[in-house]
Design an enzyme around this catalytic site. Structure first.
Site, PDB file in Angstrom:
ATOM      1  N   ARG A 127       3.288  -4.402   6.015  1.00 35.56           N
ATOM      2  CA  ARG A 127       2.369  -5.179   5.184  1.00 35.56           C
ATOM      3  C   ARG A 127       2.401  -6.657   5.569  1.00 35.56           C
ATOM      4  O   ARG A 127       1.388  -7.356   5.519  1.00 35.56           O
ATOM      5  CB  ARG A 127       2.733  -4.985   3.706  1.00 35.56           C
ATOM      6  CG  ARG A 127       2.576  -3.540   3.220  1.00 35.56           C
ATOM      7  CD  ARG A 127       3.037  -3.383   1.787  1.00 35.56           C
ATOM      8  NE  ARG A 127       2.914  -2.010   1.312  1.00 35.56           N
ATOM      9  CZ  ARG A 127       3.889  -1.132   1.286  1.00 35.56           C
ATOM     10  NH1 ARG A 127       5.090  -1.475   1.734  1.00 35.56           N
ATOM     11  NH2 ARG A 127       3.712   0.083   0.820  1.00 35.56           N
TER      12      ARG A 127
ATOM     13  N   ASP B  90       4.685   1.298  -6.487  1.00 34.34           N
ATOM     14  CA  ASP B  90       6.054   1.686  -6.137  1.00 34.34           C
ATOM     15  C   ASP B  90       6.781   2.212  -7.376  1.00 34.34           C
ATOM     16  O   ASP B  90       7.512   3.205  -7.305  1.00 34.34           O
ATOM     17  CB  ASP B  90       6.815   0.479  -5.568  1.00 34.34           C
ATOM     18  CG  ASP B  90       6.038  -0.221  -4.481  1.00 34.34           C
ATOM     19  OD1 ASP B  90       6.152   0.172  -3.323  1.00 34.34           O
ATOM     20  OD2 ASP B  90       5.292  -1.165  -4.813  1.00 34.34           O
TER      21      ASP B  90
ATOM     22  N   ARG C 160       5.496   5.660  -8.160  1.00 34.96           N
ATOM     23  CA  ARG C 160       6.103   6.625  -7.240  1.00 34.96           C
ATOM     24  C   ARG C 160       7.544   6.923  -7.643  1.00 34.96           C
ATOM     25  O   ARG C 160       8.000   8.071  -7.578  1.00 34.96           O
ATOM     26  CB  ARG C 160       6.070   6.063  -5.809  1.00 34.96           C
ATOM     27  CG  ARG C 160       4.685   6.019  -5.182  1.00 34.96           C
ATOM     28  CD  ARG C 160       4.678   5.174  -3.921  1.00 34.96           C
ATOM     29  NE  ARG C 160       3.381   5.268  -3.225  1.00 34.96           N
ATOM     30  CZ  ARG C 160       2.924   4.377  -2.347  1.00 34.96           C
ATOM     31  NH1 ARG C 160       3.674   3.311  -2.052  1.00 34.96           N
ATOM     32  NH2 ARG C 160       1.761   4.548  -1.771  1.00 34.96           N
TER      33      ARG C 160
ATOM     34  N   HIS D 246       6.436  -6.023  -2.489  1.00 35.49           N
ATOM     35  CA  HIS D 246       5.777  -4.728  -2.294  1.00 35.49           C
ATOM     36  C   HIS D 246       5.863  -4.440  -0.803  1.00 35.49           C
ATOM     37  O   HIS D 246       4.961  -4.727  -0.036  1.00 35.49           O
ATOM     38  CB  HIS D 246       4.318  -4.795  -2.756  1.00 35.49           C
ATOM     39  CG  HIS D 246       3.538  -3.546  -2.456  1.00 35.49           C
ATOM     40  ND1 HIS D 246       3.976  -2.293  -2.816  1.00 35.49           N
ATOM     41  CD2 HIS D 246       2.357  -3.362  -1.809  1.00 35.49           C
ATOM     42  CE1 HIS D 246       3.093  -1.388  -2.419  1.00 35.49           C
ATOM     43  NE2 HIS D 246       2.109  -2.016  -1.801  1.00 35.49           N
TER      44      HIS D 246
END
Length: 321
Positions: free
Chosen positions: A92, A152, A155, A179
Site C-alpha cells: 500500500r 482489518d 477480518r 492499514h
C-alpha cells in the site's frame, strides 16, 4: 415550515471499490441522495443507470445521479475512492507518490466548490492520503476520516469467530496501526461474548496461543491473497465504508476503527493511523485509547514511525523520531 434534511453523499471514483460502495449504500437505504463522479464519465453514467434500474428492489428510494465537483457544495459527506490501485506484489505504501498528486487535485476541486462537510477517504495508502486530505483541505481533523483498519478489524473478528465457532458479531477485538504490514492485533482487549480471548485460550485445551499468531497473519495478509486470486479487494471495504457512512449520517456515536489524527493519544503526534474512535454526525467525536500492554505499545509506536517516515518527505511538520 422547515424542509426535511437531505443526507447527500458524493462519491469520487466509481471503480471496483466505489461502485461496490454505491451498491451497498443503496441496498441499505442510508443516504437520501448519492452523486457519482469519475474521470471516466461514461463509466459513472453506466453505474448510475444500472443502480437506478435496481431501485425498485431497494428498501429506500435513494436518489442516484451522475454529478460534478460543483455538487460537493451541499454535500454532507464526500467519499474518495479514486486513485491508482494496488497491483500484485505492490504494498500500500508503494502507491504514495502516484496518489498524492491525484489527491491534491481532487481535494482542491472539492474545497473549491465550497464543501463544508466530512471527508471519508478509502484509497490506499489510506493513512497517508487521509493526512494529505486534512492538510490540503484545511478542514478540522474531526471532519477528515480514513477507513483505517475497519476492514482489518472485520477480518479479525471473522477469523476469531471461525476459530471459536461463534458469530463474528459476538467477537469484540481490534486491529490498530497502519492499514498495512505494520498493523497489530490487540489481544489484550479482545473478548468473545464478554470472556477475554486470552482467558478462553487458557481454559480450552483445544486452543493454543500459537493459533492466535496464525490468525493475525491471515488477517494481515488477506489483501495480498485476495489480490492474487481476483486482482483487487472491494466488497469488504465497501461495506466498511457504508458502516462508517451510517454512523455519520445517523449520528450513532458508534465506536469504529478508523484512521484518525493523533495529537498525543497513544503517545503519538503528526500521524493519521487506525484506532478505535467514536463516530457521529460531526465526524470523529473522540479517539478511544485502549489500555495496551508493553508489547502492543511498542508495536503501535513502530507502526506510527513507519507512517511518519513515509509522510516526512512530503509534509515539513512531520519529523521522524
Amino acid at each position: 415550515m422547515a424542509s426535511e434534511r437531505t443526507n447527500r453523499v458524493v462519491l469520487i471514483g466509481t471503480g471496483f471499490v466505489g461502485s461496490s460502495y454505491a451498491f451497498a449504500l443503496m441496498n441499505q437505504g442510508i443516504a437520501d441522495e448519492l452523486i457519482m463522479i469519475d474521470m471516466n464519465e461514461e463509466k459513472a453514467m453506466g453505474d448510475v443507470m444500472d443502480l437506478n434500474h435496481g431501485k425498485v428492489f431497494a428498501p429506500y428510494p435513494t436518489a442516484i445521479r451522475q454529478g460534478s465537483y460543483e455538487d460537493c457544495s451541499g454535500a454532507d459527506l464526500v467519499v474518495v475512492c479514486a486513485g491508482a490501485n494496488q497491483k500484485p506484489g505492490e504494498t500500500r505504501l508503494d502507491l504514495v507518490e502516484k496518489n498524492l498528486t491525484i489527491f491534491k487535485s481532487i481535494t482542491d476541486q472539492v474545497m473549491g466548490a465550497g464543501f463544508d462537510g466530512i471527508f471519508l477517504v478509502a484509497t490506499n495508502p489510506v493513512d497517508i492520503l487521509t493526512y494529505a486530505v486534512w492538510k490540503y483541505s484545511g478542514l478540522p481533523k474531526e471532519r477528515v476520516i480514513g477507513s483505517g483498519t475497519i476492514l482489518d478489524t472485520a477480518r479479525f473478528r471473522f477469523e476469531l469467530g471461525e476459530y471459536f465457532k461463534v458469530a463474528p458479531h459476538n467477537v469484540h477485538a481490534y486491529i490498530i496501526g497502519e492499514h498495512g504490514d505494520s498493523e497489530l492485533p490487540v489481544y489484550s482487549a479482545a473478548d468473545v461474548g464478554g470472556v477475554p480471548v486470552l482467558k478462553r485460550i487458557e481454559r480450552d485445551e483445544a486452543c493454543k496461543k500459537e493459533d492466535l499468531d496464525e490468525i493475525f497473519v491471515h488477517v494481515r495478509d488477506a489483501a495480498y491473497e485476495i489480490i492474487k486470486r481476483k486482482g483487487a479487494t472491494f466488497y469488504g471495504i465497501a461495506m466498511g465504508l457504508v458502516r462508517i457512512t451510517k454512523a455519520i449520517l445517523h449520528n450513532e456515536n458508534s465506536v469504529l476503527t478508523i484512521s484518525a489524527l493523533l495529537e498525543g493519544e497513544y503517545g503519538e503526534k503528526h500521524v493519521y493511523i487506525g484506532v478505535p474512535a467514536v463516530i457521529n454526525r460531526r465526524g470523529i467525536r473522540e479517539v478511544i485509547e485502549l489500555d495496551l500492554n508493553k508489547e502492543e505499545k511498542e508495536k503501535f509506536a513502530q507502526s506510527a514511525a513507519v507512517l511518519r517516515k513515509t509522510l516526512a518527505p512530503y509534509f515539513e511538520e512531520v519529523h521522524v523520531k
